[in-house]
Design a protein around this motif. Sequence first.
Motif, PDB file in Angstrom:
ATOM      1  N   SER A   1      36.679  36.965  42.441  1.00 66.18           N
ATOM      2  CA  SER A   1      36.448  38.252  41.806  1.00 66.18           C
ATOM      3  C   SER A   1      36.647  39.392  42.812  1.00 66.18           C
ATOM      4  CB  SER A   1      35.035  38.281  41.229  1.00 66.18           C
ATOM      5  OG  SER A   1      34.821  39.415  40.464  1.00 66.18           O
TER       6      SER A   1
ATOM      7  N   LEU B   1      39.505  42.351  42.827  1.00 67.60           N
ATOM      8  CA  LEU B   1      39.206  43.783  42.873  1.00 67.60           C
ATOM      9  C   LEU B   1      40.044  44.481  43.944  1.00 67.60           C
ATOM     10  CD1 LEU B   1      37.533  46.248  42.025  1.00 67.60           C
ATOM     11  CD2 LEU B   1      35.761  45.483  43.608  1.00 67.60           C
TER      12      LEU B   1
ATOM     13  N   MET C   1      41.963  42.957  36.597  1.00 64.62           N
ATOM     14  CA  MET C   1      40.668  43.495  36.199  1.00 64.62           C
ATOM     15  C   MET C   1      39.948  42.529  35.257  1.00 64.62           C
ATOM     16  SD  MET C   1      39.649  47.240  34.672  1.00 64.62           S
ATOM     17  CE  MET C   1      40.718  47.119  33.275  1.00 64.62           C
ATOM     18  N   SER C   2      40.694  41.920  34.342  1.00 58.86           N
ATOM     19  CA  SER C   2      40.082  40.943  33.442  1.00 58.86           C
ATOM     20  C   SER C   2      39.471  39.794  34.227  1.00 58.86           C
ATOM     21  CB  SER C   2      41.120  40.387  32.463  1.00 58.86           C
ATOM     22  OG  SER C   2      41.591  41.385  31.618  1.00 58.86           O
ATOM     23  N   TRP C   3      40.196  39.315  35.224  1.00 61.35           N
ATOM     24  CA  TRP C   3      39.687  38.201  36.022  1.00 61.35           C
ATOM     25  C   TRP C   3      38.419  38.584  36.766  1.00 61.35           C
ATOM     26  CZ3 TRP C   3      40.379  33.274  35.603  1.00 61.35           C
ATOM     27  CH2 TRP C   3      41.566  32.777  35.063  1.00 61.35           C
ATOM     28  N   PHE C   4      38.442  39.727  37.482  1.00 58.99           N
ATOM     29  CA  PHE C   4      37.268  40.004  38.297  1.00 58.99           C
ATOM     30  C   PHE C   4      36.067  40.420  37.458  1.00 58.99           C
ATOM     31  CE2 PHE C   4      38.993  44.397  39.012  1.00 58.99           C
ATOM     32  CZ  PHE C   4      37.869  45.152  38.717  1.00 58.99           C
ATOM     33  N   ILE C   5      36.292  41.032  36.311  1.00 59.15           N
ATOM     34  CA  ILE C   5      35.153  41.388  35.455  1.00 59.15           C
ATOM     35  C   ILE C   5      34.517  40.139  34.857  1.00 59.15           C
ATOM     36  CG2 ILE C   5      34.560  42.415  33.223  1.00 59.15           C
ATOM     37  CD1 ILE C   5      36.402  44.736  33.942  1.00 59.15           C
ATOM     38  N   LEU C   6      35.314  39.239  34.324  1.00 59.58           N
ATOM     39  CA  LEU C   6      34.755  38.066  33.649  1.00 59.58           C
ATOM     40  C   LEU C   6      34.179  37.040  34.620  1.00 59.58           C
ATOM     41  CD1 LEU C   6      37.321  38.008  30.793  1.00 59.58           C
ATOM     42  CD2 LEU C   6      34.870  38.299  30.538  1.00 59.58           C
TER      43      LEU C   6
ATOM     44  N   GLY D   1      32.970  37.880  37.601  1.00 57.62           N
ATOM     45  CA  GLY D   1      31.776  38.555  38.090  1.00 57.62           C
ATOM     46  C   GLY D   1      30.637  38.510  37.082  1.00 57.62           C
ATOM     47  N   SER D   2      30.976  38.619  35.800  1.00 54.31           N
ATOM     48  CA  SER D   2      29.952  38.528  34.750  1.00 54.31           C
ATOM     49  C   SER D   2      29.313  37.149  34.737  1.00 54.31           C
ATOM     50  CB  SER D   2      30.571  38.811  33.385  1.00 54.31           C
ATOM     51  OG  SER D   2      31.041  40.126  33.322  1.00 54.31           O
TER      52      SER D   2
ATOM     53  N   HIS E   1      22.384  40.245  34.959  1.00 57.04           N
ATOM     54  CA  HIS E   1      22.913  40.865  33.753  1.00 57.04           C
ATOM     55  C   HIS E   1      21.816  41.694  33.092  1.00 57.04           C
ATOM     56  CE1 HIS E   1      20.789  37.759  31.493  1.00 57.04           C
ATOM     57  NE2 HIS E   1      21.251  36.917  32.392  1.00 57.04           N
TER      58      HIS E   1
ATOM     59  N   GLY F   1      36.072  32.624  32.133  1.00 59.60           N
ATOM     60  CA  GLY F   1      34.800  33.336  32.270  1.00 59.60           C
ATOM     61  C   GLY F   1      33.777  32.838  31.268  1.00 59.60           C
TER      62      GLY F   1
END
Length: 189
Positions: free
Chosen positions: A23, A27, A59-64, A66-67, A76, A142
């Motif tokens: 992640s 970024l 962005m999709s990879w690091f957001i999901l 990271g979530s 969360h 994710g």
Amino acid sequence: MRAFASALPPLLSRVSTAALWISGVGLVLMTLVVGWQVFGRYVLNASPSWTEPGALLLMSWFILLGSAVGVREGNHLGFETALHYAPRPLRRAMLLVTELLVTGFGVGMAWYGGHLAADTWGAKMAGLPISQGADYLPLAVGGALIAIFGLEKLVRLLVLGEEAPLVAPDAEPGEIPAPGERSIPSRAE
């Protein structure tokens, strides 16, 4: 079953750490790609066509990812005040329902993300020479990690009797830790 539940956290800790590193690298890469896009547009006067879809994919990879790590670490969003004020049996029930919902949500994300990726795999992504299905892989991965980490917390709650890191197992109703203070050590400590 207790041995399996006790062996699970070290293994999933490595998975979580790897997801966090991926992640973070995503970024940084996205920042470089967007920087290149700005440089190309305003300095070279020729904006590269691959930068926008590439940045969105990263962005999709690091957001999901990271979530998913946030789910495992308990970072969360949540309504923790109610947990701290609830009596212990109600608190355990609330945590159980929460982890069931989180796990179910992760399974749904993984399932439908996988279907979206499979259904669009034959089409090419605009601006990038890769499959359109690659756009939905972060959703599937994710979601799978969210489901696995939610299941881990569920197993730890049911089998080992552990509660979420921010909830003191022996806290009295109304006892709330000071802001930024954890009531029991985190897994990393």
